[in-house]
Structure formats: C-alpha cells, structure tokens
Write an enzyme that holds these catalytic residues in place. Sequence first.
Site, PDB file in Angstrom:
ATOM      1  N   VAL A 176       0.846  -1.192   0.000  1.00 12.27           N
ATOM      2  CA  VAL A 176       0.000   0.000   0.000  1.00 12.27           C
ATOM      3  C   VAL A 176       0.884   1.245   0.000  1.00 12.27           C
ATOM      4  CG1 VAL A 176      -1.859   1.153   1.242  1.00 12.27           C
ATOM      5  CG2 VAL A 176      -1.633  -1.323   1.393  1.00 12.27           C
ATOM      6  N   GLU A 230      -3.431  -7.177  -2.118  1.00  9.57           N
ATOM      7  CA  GLU A 230      -4.398  -6.666  -1.148  1.00  9.57           C
ATOM      8  C   GLU A 230      -5.240  -5.544  -1.726  1.00  9.57           C
ATOM      9  OE1 GLU A 230      -1.933  -6.845   3.037  1.00  9.57           O
ATOM     10  OE2 GLU A 230      -2.412  -4.936   2.155  1.00  9.57           O
ATOM     11  N   ASN A 250       2.317   2.497  10.925  1.00  8.69           N
ATOM     12  CA  ASN A 250       0.995   2.008  10.543  1.00  8.69           C
ATOM     13  C   ASN A 250       0.780   0.598  11.093  1.00  8.69           C
ATOM     14  OD1 ASN A 250       0.687   4.351   8.982  1.00  8.69           O
ATOM     15  ND2 ASN A 250       1.641   3.369   7.228  1.00  8.69           N
TER      16      ASN A 250
END
Lengths: 504, 504
Positions: free
Chosen positions: B265, B289, B379
């Site tokens: 990501v 993903e 994160n």
Amino acid sequence: MEKERLRCPALEAKIATAEEAALFIKDGDTVATSGFTPSGYPKAVPLALAERVKNGEKIEITLITGASVGSELDGILAETGIVKRRFPYQTNNSMRKAINKGDIQYADMHLSHVPQFIDYGFFGKIDVAIIEAIAITEEGHIIPSTSVGVSPQAVANAEKVIVEINTSQSLALEGVHDIYMTKKPPFREPIPIVHSGDRIGTPYIVCGSDKIVAIVETDITDKVRPLGAVDEDSKKISEHIIKFFEAEVEAGRLPENLLPLQSGVGSVANAVLAGLVDSKFEDLTCYTEVIQDSMFDLIDAGKVTVASGTSFTPSEEGLVRLNENMEKYVKHCVLRPMEISNHPEVARRLGVLALNTAIEIDIYGHVNSTNIMGSRMMNGLGGSGDFTRNAYISIFTTVSTAKNGDISSIVPKVSHCDHTEHDVQVVVSEIGLADLRGLSPRERARAIIENCAHPDYRPMLLDYLERAEQTPFKHEPHLLDEALSWHARFLATGTMKPKVEKQA
Amino acid sequence: MEKERLRCPALEAKIATAEEAALFIKDGDTVATSGFTPSGYPKAVPLALAERVKNGEKIEITLITGASVGSELDGILAETGIVKRRFPYQTNNSMRKAINKGDIQYADMHLSHVPQFIDYGFFGKIDVAIIEAIAITEEGHIIPSTSVGVSPQAVANAEKVIVEINTSQSLALEGVHDIYMTKKPPFREPIPIVHSGDRIGTPYIVCGSDKIVAIVETDITDKVRPLGAVDEDSKKISEHIIKFFEAEVEAGRLPENLLPLQSGVGSVANAVLAGLVDSKFEDLTCYTEVIQDSMFDLIDAGKVTVASGTSFTPSEEGLVRLNENMEKYVKHCVLRPMEISNHPEVARRLGVLALNTAIEIDIYGHVNSTNIMGSRMMNGLGGSGDFTRNAYISIFTTVSTAKNGDISSIVPKVSHCDHTEHDVQVVVSEIGLADLRGLSPRERARAIIENCAHPDYRPMLLDYLERAEQTPFKHEPHLLDEALSWHARFLATGTMKPKVEKQA
C-alpha cells in the site's frame, strides 16, 4: 547386491564402489543429498570424497541437504574443507565451527523454501544428487530410507544421481513414504491433504534408471543424536502446555482430540510430547517434521493414531526400538517430502498446534531460534517458521535461564530475530505460561515477565520496561542504548547479571 | 430508501437513523467493522457513537477492522477515547498518536490472521459488526462496497449486525466481490483458486435478515488518502525491479508474463506498479491486497488482465476515475475477503512476486516495516508477512535515506524486526538492487551496502561490517554495543551521521 534391494536388473551395471561413485563429483559442483536431522543421509560416498581431498585433490562444493546430517557427511566434508557453501540447516560440530569461523558460507533457510529454491533454479544447476535408499524399484525409482527431506527435488533436478543402498536400513520401511511433488507456478494445484494421514503420492521417488550413474552398497548406520532424559524443567513446560490445551478445549476453542501437533527437534520438544502419554487426550494426530522417540511412546500408548513427518529421528535406543517394531510404527506413520511436511498450505489448513523451542524470547514476544548472543550460529531455523506462522496456535518454549543462570532466556530485546511478535501466541518456560493472544506489546511484556522469566531476572526486566515506558513512544518502548546490553554484558563478563558493587 | 439498495422488504422495519443504530453499541463491546485502507468503512454510525460520548456517556470498545479506516471511524473514536483496544492496522493520525502515547492497546497483526482469530474466538465474542454496503439482497445478504476485508467473519460471528447503506458508493460494484469462507480446522478444505481471477464464492456476504438490527442510509464518502506523484526515487526503484524481472525471464526463472504481482500500500508501491505501464510485459495478473491508481493505468494500457484484491484503494482522483469507469474496472477486478486475498496457501500456490516497502533494512536483510527508531508505530505490518514468506520472489523496497539524509534506511541492525533474513530475497533502493538469493549473511551485507546504501552511509556501514568481522563469531557478526547506536544517535542528535569534530 540382494535382488530385493536392487529390483531393476538393467541397473546392475551401475553398481560401484564408493570411491568410483565419488568420482562423479567434481570441483565446483552443487551437490544435493538425502538426510534430515541425522537420519537417512548418504555416508559411504562422502567419506570416499573426503579421501580424495586427503590425498591432495582440490574439491570444493556447495552442499544442500534436507536438514542436519551426520559426521560422515557434514563432519568430514567440513573438516576437509570440501564444503564452501551450505544450505539450509546443520547440527554437526565441525560444520558449526567452520560456519562460525566464517570459513563456510551458510544460509539458514525456512526448510519449506529449499525444495522450491531447487525447483525454481535459485541455487543454480544441481550437478549431483546422492540419495540413501533401502531399495531401487523395477523401474529405477528410489525407495528412501528413514527420511525424505529434499530428496525428491534433488533427484528431479540433478544431472546425475548416486544411490547409496544402505542394508542397515530395514526393508520394512517400504510403504511408509508418500512422495508428492508440486508443479511450478503458474501450474500449481491445491495439495489434496485434509487429514494428517492422507496419502496422496507414490511410495518411491520417481527417478528412472537413466539418471542413476552409480549404486553403492553400504551398511554404515545413521549417527543418530542422543535425546536427553526428560528433566524437571521439560516436565514442567509440558505440564503447562497440557493445562493450556485442557483450558482451550474447555473454552470450546479446541476439539477434544486437539488438532494435529507439530513439535520441533530435540530433547525439550521430545519431552513435551512425552508428557501427553499421561494426559487425558486421546486420538491425537501429528503433522510435523520429525518423528522422535516420544512419538513411539504415544503410538504404543494408543494416544496417537497417525503421525506425519519427513523423517524418523530416533535416539540410539529409539532406533533399535524402531527397527524391532518397524511394521507397527510404519502403520501409524507417513514420511513425506519436506516441501509437504512443512508446507504452509497444509499446516494452516490442518490448523497445527505448533510447539517450537527458542534460544531466547524478548519481552514483546520476538524469538531468537538460531544465533546465540546475536552472532553465534547454533543450528538453524529449521521448519519453525513454516509451522509457526501457519499454526492454529503458535507456542514457543524455553527454559528460563541457561549457563547455570548466567543467561536469561527472557531478554529486553532478542539479539537476533527469527520469529516476530506477530508469529508468537504463547510463551512457556518451566516457570509458567503467557498467553499473548490479543495483547498489546506492553501487556505482552508484563505477561511474559510475570509468567515466564526467572525470578533472578524479573526485577531487571520490569525495571527495563518501566524505564522504557518513560520514553515518548510507548507502543513498544525500548531504551536503544540498553536493549542489547544484557548480551554485551554476558560477552564481556560471562553473566547477564550486573556486577554487584562490593561493600566494605 | 431505494428498492435497489434494500431489496428485502422485511428489513424495511430495521431502517434507522445513525443515532438509533449507535445505541446497539454498549460500553465494553467488541466491534468489528468493514473497511480496508480507508475504503468501504462505516462512517455514520461511528460519528453518532462519538456524539454520545461527547454528550457525557462512557463508552469504551475494542475495535477490529480489516485494515486502516478513515477519520469518521479511527479518527473520531480515538479522539473521543472510545477505542481502548485496536486490531490489526491503522494509518489515522489521531489513532497513531493515541497508540504511541500508550493510551490505546494496539496489536499489529498479519492481516490474514485476523479473520481466523475472529472465527477461532481468540478475540472473544464479537458483539456488533458494522458493515458498509451498496445494497442488501432479497435474502438479507450484504453486498459490500469498495472493500471486503474482515467483513464476512465479522458478520458470521457478531451477535448484531448494523449495515450502513452508502449511496455514494456505486451500485455498479455489484458482481466484483467473491466471498468465500473457510471452515475451521479440522474441517478445512483446499481453497480452489488456481488463477488470480478465479471466482469461487458468492457476490455477497451471507448474513440473513434476522441478524441485522439496524440499517442506516448515508452518503458520506470514503476519506481516501492522496497518492504522491511518481518521484525520481520511486521511478528508479521501479526501473531496477523491471530490469531484474527481465533478467529472470531471460534466465528462464520467470514466465514471460511474470507471475501474479503483489504490491503493498502507498505511494512507492503505486509508483513501482506504474513503471510497468511502459515495460514490455504483457498479460500481467495481480494477486494482492489493494488495487491502487496505477492498477487502473495498467488495465487501461491493456497490460493487466485481472487484478485480485480485497479493496479498491484509490486516491481522490482515482476514486473519481473508478466511479466513472466502474463497469470496465469491475470486469478486470475481483474483491475477496482478506482471509483469501492474503492467504498463504494461495499466495504460495500462485507464486506471487511480492513487492513491499520497508522503513529500514539491515545489512543482513532483516526488515523493519512498522516501528520508526524501534518504538514509534507508523501504521502496521499489514499483509506484508502474508505475502513475503509465501512469495516466488520476495522483494523489499526502500529509499536509501529519509529525513533529508539524516536517516539511513540501510542500518547495521534493524531497530525492530518484522521480516527476518529468511524472508527477504531481493532489496531495492533508488541506488540499485541486491539479489540475496543463496548468499550467506556477510555476502548479503556487501551486496546490500554496495548496491542499495546511500554513498554518505556506505563507508560507515562497511566499517561496521569489517569491525564486526573481527569478533570471534563470524556467521552474522555484530558489535552489540554499536548495533543500535545509529538509531540512538538519531534520537539524541537528529541525525544518524556522526558529529564531525570541528577543527581549528
């Protein structure tokens, strides 16, 4: 050679002495062999290879095995300087010394990665495979001995195959093996195992007579490793785990006969399984790497219905017992290629209960399985990573101290990380068990310190944690100046305990 | 409410305001929601829940999502002190602050572990699920919006289900989802995916009208995150990777159309994929993903035939583009539960080429993906571990420095380890690429330092390595007193560069 051992008449012409067979190995070759946790590895040909070097020849090879192998392979080839590069696991003293001296380039790998590295060509060309076998079939296929390991991929990818027919290995092993090969992506299909005992392949390694360049007969026995007696600490660890399993069954989170057990290699792992003999659990199954002595106890006690692994890894006594009762144990056991015994797909599908041992564990749940004090290679990772991340519950065991108490196995920060906090759900020492599921790092730290750390080190660990919690970032707080100071202190002073100021 | 959005007349009685729906959430509840990388998360109900607390009520919950969610969920609930415990990933600034302050107990998990943790009961009872949907079917089943994440397990295990019908989400999404659920061990079966695009489930999440306690209509849009423009560094990283892929194809180790790409990501991951638009590769597939903007470029360029993920994660511009061309993109995309998009079984079977970003990488190949300077949670791990260990080739990217050169992304030892040396096969920075396959730790160190480290730090890294090599244990040598000193220096002085002595 007995006809039962060599059933392919066309191959009789390939019968050779170990010395003749060893000539197929050239300087610079990559050699892949059978053998897993000193079981079922070739012996006569490596010994003969070493003789050539002792007589002045220069031979340097890359050696790939399933896992650890005995002194006739890892030992002698390390001592004679033949092995320059070594994959993926070892336990031999000479090999370990050469690795830690920096003389041998060693890459410690997830065992399940090794077969596909061979298939994918990531190790380059495999020049020679040397496979210990109990027999060769009519079609020239190979029936392995007490381990399978990486042999199927070694045979499939090697240019030349040397077979050692070992007459010390029982012919009654025939039928215990289940050889299934995966295709390479993008052609791979699901591995159709849904129960530990499912048989999905052939009882031999497909080879064919053309590929075999030499067949050597030998009767040198496996140099199996002794298993320590079940000591007090292992017994306590086992009891904590059994109590934990009972509570999980009670809570409805595990079936009454549990889920397939996976248990690492060595004395502690053996002792932990042994504890199940006296437990109330029945109809257990195992999906694991190695079948050690305590598995025979569990089978004899009627506790285990089926055990799947890639090798029999008995002690000396266990080996006698295995050979004397082979027909019985073969009925309850399946030996698979290590690609399958350790496959993430199957481990996760079956939901293994993974029991692995740690050298040290830190307060946040990271595990060091390989390098003592950060740099000193012990054995290797083995299959622990294959199972751990794919387990239903991943459990790590450690005795709370080592070296007569001078090393705490629970440390502020591991000196080497093989398993991350994301892969460790339960930590057990002889002191107690910490269930880390759903806990934040700081909660894990308190659970591990309170339940698993030795009382001598508990205040030091708590002190570290509390001072780290005073820093600005409190998710997983560390004091970077101190995080590895326990290890540095041990290296400098021989103990992780701080020097006590002498008072007048 | 439009009949197309709510197709089950019996459920009309359950239409409620956000305030009414929020009343189903009690103090102490565990709440599981839709949402993955701020996409498809519930917004109206959490906002209403926050209002109750602003008005003086005490509500504390455990929050489980698929992955990161936007300000209307993570932001407001962190700011109002409602979230006490958080799983498994976040990117929201308020949430991150509260975690790093130690106010919220956060456990950063492998995303593929979360669905089975819910199924296994390891999080305890799930009291309420809140799911964003585009519609509810005649039978009361839920058609998700732009992400699937953990929603199927949330719905299956929750006592009460609240549905947010979001009219800002296009009805043209219908058909893009493929919902397949695994059984619990010992009843699990193979997941029958053999190509990235295989559809094996239903286009909706099975729920049934009985379980739904409230249906809320909303049109609040996803607070998607901007994607940085493709900068010079990302472009170079992308070029190194494409060159590497070309060489692997040339060597016969990869098919001409590669293998399914998995890409992490964020901006760098997005840029790396973007580079493929101008490459010679054709007929690419993705098993990943998140489907970010560059995937739309690749689809538009006819380069990608199918992309499988668990969410659309576009930028603001990307979201407009997605909505305007939904029917086209839906044809090329499949959104799966994150248990399946991230499943080790499928990732390994397909042989994904895993591209993930690192915060820092050490000379031996260990990767920190989560904690800056060892303790500051950024994160979370996300799915990097799910893919990395099961990849055909596992590649980590990092820009060689951060903070205007004051941080080297290549360090002697990572300050936090999320991926071990056993899981990292290729390291890439804007400087170059290091292929670590088959290398020993010290060989890896030289490959990484020479190919990936910034010239400003290269001599310091080499100096560390060479001095470490003087210690007695040379397998993976470290200077424990110094291993984390670069990080400590940064924390103390604002730079990893050593203080230059001022000369007269």
